[in-house]
Motif scaffolding. Sequence first.
Motif, PDB file in Angstrom:
ATOM      1  N   ALA A   1      57.008  42.499  38.087  1.00  0.00           N
ATOM      2  CA  ALA A   1      56.423  41.804  39.234  1.00  0.00           C
ATOM      3  C   ALA A   1      55.985  40.423  38.771  1.00  0.00           C
ATOM      4  CB  ALA A   1      55.239  42.580  39.791  1.00  0.00           C
ATOM      5  N   VAL A   2      56.367  39.403  39.516  1.00  0.00           N
ATOM      6  CA  VAL A   2      56.052  38.022  39.164  1.00  0.00           C
ATOM      7  C   VAL A   2      55.042  37.489  40.163  1.00  0.00           C
ATOM      8  CG1 VAL A   2      56.968  35.715  38.770  1.00  0.00           C
ATOM      9  CG2 VAL A   2      58.384  37.721  38.249  1.00  0.00           C
ATOM     10  N   TYR A   3      53.856  37.151  39.676  1.00  0.00           N
ATOM     11  CA  TYR A   3      52.797  36.623  40.531  1.00  0.00           C
ATOM     12  C   TYR A   3      52.628  35.130  40.251  1.00  0.00           C
ATOM     13  CZ  TYR A   3      51.579  41.603  40.789  1.00  0.00           C
ATOM     14  OH  TYR A   3      51.605  42.966  40.960  1.00  0.00           O
ATOM     15  N   ASP A   4      52.794  34.311  41.268  1.00  0.00           N
ATOM     16  CA  ASP A   4      52.527  32.882  41.127  1.00  0.00           C
ATOM     17  C   ASP A   4      51.022  32.665  41.096  1.00  0.00           C
ATOM     18  OD1 ASP A   4      55.231  32.011  41.162  1.00  0.00           O
ATOM     19  OD2 ASP A   4      55.278  32.256  43.331  1.00  0.00           O
ATOM     20  N   THR A   5      50.533  32.113  39.976  1.00  0.00           N
ATOM     21  CA  THR A   5      49.089  31.940  39.812  1.00  0.00           C
ATOM     22  C   THR A   5      48.780  30.542  39.267  1.00  0.00           C
ATOM     23  OG1 THR A   5      49.245  33.004  37.618  1.00  0.00           O
ATOM     24  CG2 THR A   5      48.597  34.386  39.493  1.00  0.00           C
TER      25      THR A   5
END
Length: 210
Positions: A129-133
């Motif tokens: 899962a790739v979370y833009d932070t």
Amino acid sequence: MSGFFYYCMMRIDSLTVGLWQVNCYMIHKDGHILCIDPGASTKRLVSYLEQFPEETLDAILLTHGHFDHIGAVNELVETYHCPVYLSPEDDKLVHTLSVNSIGKHGAVLNHPYTPYPYGSLTIGPFEIAVYDTPGHTEGSVCLQMEDHLFSGDTVFRQSVGRTDLYGGSNVKLNQSLNYLKSVIRPDTYVHPGHSDSTVWKQELLDNPYL
């Protein structure tokens, strides 16, 4: 400090590298390896990987583009010919030494990278899962595999990443922290870019920025 952890069928090794003591993570599963943030010490990382001759380094994943997290990427790519994943929001950062250095220390990427897809990524046996932070940099991401979050310099044990370097934003970092609070389960292990690993529920209790 370096260490390794076994979690069911996935093995996570942590190697602390470079002057800035970056945590480079090697994640193993079913004969495949992912490398997160190889910031320095190329010879040491190659020596580590040579211990697993029957396993394949599938990719290098970058949580962001700061020089202390990318210093060994070029040589690893030349050795293993593996793809590199990075948020395109950090493109200028990884290609401009003047904004990606402190004093005499800096690094840029000499090889192409693959932009992270929106939301999720599958590499070999790994579901990510790739979370833009954004906040620490414009292109900061957190990466989750199973119940493990690799948080880069977005969030640390009882602290968060600085926002006074190129691309940093305190407003965006606060937005990213609130977003993580809405999507990360309390029992998730958190493996930051520096210092010790922790558990998300403990950070919700003790981290003053959360």
